[in-house]
Scaffold this active site. Structure first.
Site, PDB file in Angstrom:
ATOM      1  CG  ASP A 134       5.708   3.964   1.837  1.00  0.00           C
ATOM      2  OD1 ASP A 134       5.679   4.694   2.847  1.00  0.00           O
ATOM      3  OD2 ASP A 134       4.743   3.840   1.059  1.00  0.00           O
TER       4      ASP A 134
ATOM      5  CE  LYS B 187      -1.087   6.874   6.832  1.00  0.00           C
ATOM      6  NZ  LYS B 187      -0.664   5.930   5.805  1.00  0.00           N
TER       7      LYS B 187
ATOM      8  CG  PHE C  39      -1.833   1.276   1.144  1.00  0.00           C
ATOM      9  CD1 PHE C  39      -2.999   1.266   0.384  1.00  0.00           C
ATOM     10  CD2 PHE C  39      -1.479   2.448   1.781  1.00  0.00           C
ATOM     11  CE1 PHE C  39      -3.793   2.399   0.272  1.00  0.00           C
ATOM     12  CE2 PHE C  39      -2.267   3.591   1.677  1.00  0.00           C
ATOM     13  CZ  PHE C  39      -3.429   3.565   0.919  1.00  0.00           C
TER      14      PHE C  39
HETATM   15  C1  LIG Z   1      -0.866   6.025   4.318  1.00  0.00           C
HETATM   16  C2  LIG Z   1       0.226   5.501   3.469  1.00  0.00           C
HETATM   17  C3  LIG Z   1       0.539   6.088   2.227  1.00  0.00           C
HETATM   18  C4  LIG Z   1      -0.281   7.202   1.628  1.00  0.00           C
HETATM   19  O1  LIG Z   1      -0.323   8.341   2.426  1.00  0.00           O
HETATM   20  P1  LIG Z   1      -1.480   9.426   2.172  1.00  0.00           P
HETATM   21  O2  LIG Z   1      -1.098  10.564   3.065  1.00  0.00           O
HETATM   22  O3  LIG Z   1      -2.781   8.795   2.556  1.00  0.00           O
HETATM   23  O4  LIG Z   1      -1.428   9.790   0.724  1.00  0.00           O
HETATM   24  C5  LIG Z   1       1.627   5.587   1.531  1.00  0.00           C
HETATM   25  N1  LIG Z   1       2.360   4.561   2.006  1.00  0.00           N
HETATM   26  C6  LIG Z   1       2.083   3.977   3.184  1.00  0.00           C
HETATM   27  C7  LIG Z   1       2.947   2.858   3.671  1.00  0.00           C
HETATM   28  C8  LIG Z   1       1.002   4.406   3.948  1.00  0.00           C
HETATM   29  O5  LIG Z   1       0.710   3.795   5.100  1.00  0.00           O
END
Ligand SMILES: *Cc1c(COP(=O)(O)O)cnc(C)c1O
Length: 420
Positions: A246, A275, A161
């Site tokens: 990520d 985040k 994700f």
């Molecule tokens: C939440 C998340 C995203 C996307 O972040 P947004 O601020 O919702 O665009 C990307 N990668 C990971 C691992 C995430 O948990």
């Protein structure tokens, strides 16, 4: 400020309404009436929050075990973050990057130091940071590695994700995220998550980057086998490929270390952050890398109107200062041990599996006890807010500031609910 004086131990079953009552409430039905239904929220309508507790429009308190998917690692209304945000609001909120502002240096200098890297490229949302990592990796591939034009490949993992843009959902294997949003951008190769041999075999002379989550949060807090991240690091170094981690959900204290990669003493080429970087106040994301990578970008080649704005930088710089003490990481590690012990004790009692790293857990519910959604609804009726992911898994990610007794109480509720 919270308005209720209910302590968690008093927040008994009786004090919280049923899911049906909440679904019928005026506050909830009005909230659903004029919106796209791209979420299926629990029907609590929150009005204010502090620390690890949220209070609904009728003054009922709920323990927050989601923390905005880790965007609220420091809890709701953290006084230090609020002070910085309030001060900055009154001074300067936006210049655009056409001009320089006085909060930029603190943020970029601090975040670069926290990551042990040269430079920061600030954006707003996580998906934008991932897009930035993709663009920088491709340009690096063409300009530094010498990959032929438009032939760059990026290796990603199954179950990933990385956000919701059209490029990113193109390499998602979650049908809900992916289906009917094509045509998709080419240039991505998917290998099974956790399988180092498959990843190594997928590297070609045109591979510019490996993009993976060090722990898959949305996937259900999936922790790869020990040595996976070290193996990716070694393969990327050997094959002249960038390792983009990520850490948007896993990073910034959640796992008991600053970064999830720290658990394997691995330093990626690109940290992808978001985040919690915005302290739960403003969207702040960034990629952080050395100048041999970020230096491929020249003026005009990438940007964002709001990226790196003064309010974002002021809050982000405070987040970095808070993380630099190591206190939040230690707290996550300590509370995480309690969580691990408690959750492992539930296996065989309505739970079929648990994965815990720091203050972050994926709990696989025995399907016989109900869906993840049903368990979350039952928790809500006891004053605990959590979120299911992928059917039968519940993800627990309390604010790192949660009181140990409150957390223990929340886990008691979970134990009772899953016991049936
Ligand atoms: C939440 C998340 C995203 C996307 O972040 P947004 O601020 O919702 O665009 C990307 N990668 C990971 C691992 C995430 O948990």
């Amino acid at each position: 400020m919270t308005t209720s004086v209910t302590t968690p131990s008093q927040a008994s079953h009786a004090t919280h309404p049923s899911v049906h009552e909440l679904e019928g409430s005026a506050a909830f039905t009005r909230s659903e009436a004029h919106t796209a239904h791209n979420y299926h929220p629990l029907p609590v309508v929150v009005a204010n929050a502090e620390g690890a507790f949220m209070t609904d429009v009728d003054g009922r308190r709920y323990l927050d075990l989601l923390a905005g998917y880790s965007a609220l690692n420091f809890g709701h209304s953290h006084p230090g973050l609020l002070r910085v945000a309030h001060e900055q609001l009154d001074k300067l909120t936006l210049t655009s990057r056409a001009f320089v502002h006085d909060q930029f240096a603190d943020f970029t200098e601090g975040l670069a130091a926290l990551c042990g890297k040269d430079s920061v490229l600030p954006m707003n949302t996580g998906a934008e940071a991932v897009e930035t990592a993709i663009k920088v990796s491709r340009k690096w591939g063409y300009q530094v590695k010498g990959v032929p034009t438009d032939q760059a490949e990026i290796i990603v993992a199954s179950g990933n994700f990385h956000g919701r843009t059209t490029t990113i959902v193109g390499f998602s294997d979650d049908p809900a995220a992916h289906d009917d949003f094509g045509p998709f951008a080419p240039g991505f190769v998917t290998v099974p998550y956790g399988d180092l041999a498959a990843l190594e075999a997928a590297i070609t002379p045109n591979t510019v980057a490996v993009l993976v989550e060090p722990i898959q949060g949305e996937g259900g807090v999936v922790i790869p086998p020990e040595g996976y991240l070290r193996g990716i690091r070694a393969a990327c170094t050997r094959e002249n490929v960038l390792f983009a981690a990520d850490e948007i959900q896993a990073g910034l204290g959640r796992t008991g270390r600053t970064f999830a990669c720290d658990h394997e003493d691995v330093v990626p080429d690109i940290y992808v952050l978001g985040k919690a970087l915005g302290g739960g106040i403003v969207p702040v994301s960034a990629i952080v890398a050395d100048n041999d990578v970020l230096g491929v970008l020249r003026p005009g080649q990438h940007g964002s109107t709001f990226g790196g704005n003064p309010l974002a930088c002021a809050v982000g710089a405070e987040v970095v200062r808070m993380l630099a003490t190591g206190d939040f990481q230690r707290r996550a590690a300590e509370l995480g041990e309690m969580v691990r012990e408690r959750l492992e004790g539930l296996v065989g009692h309505g739970v079929v599996g648990v994965r815990v790293r720091g203050l972050w857990a994926g709990v696989d519910i025995d399907p016989a006890r109900g869906s993840g959604r049903e368990i979350c609804e039952a928790l809500m009726e006891r004053g605990v807010l959590a979120k299911d992911t992928h059917g039968s898994t519940i993800r627990l990610a309390p604010p790192l500031v949660v009181d140990a007794d409150d957390l223990a109480w929340g886990l008691d509720q979970l134990a009772e609910v899953v016991a049936g």
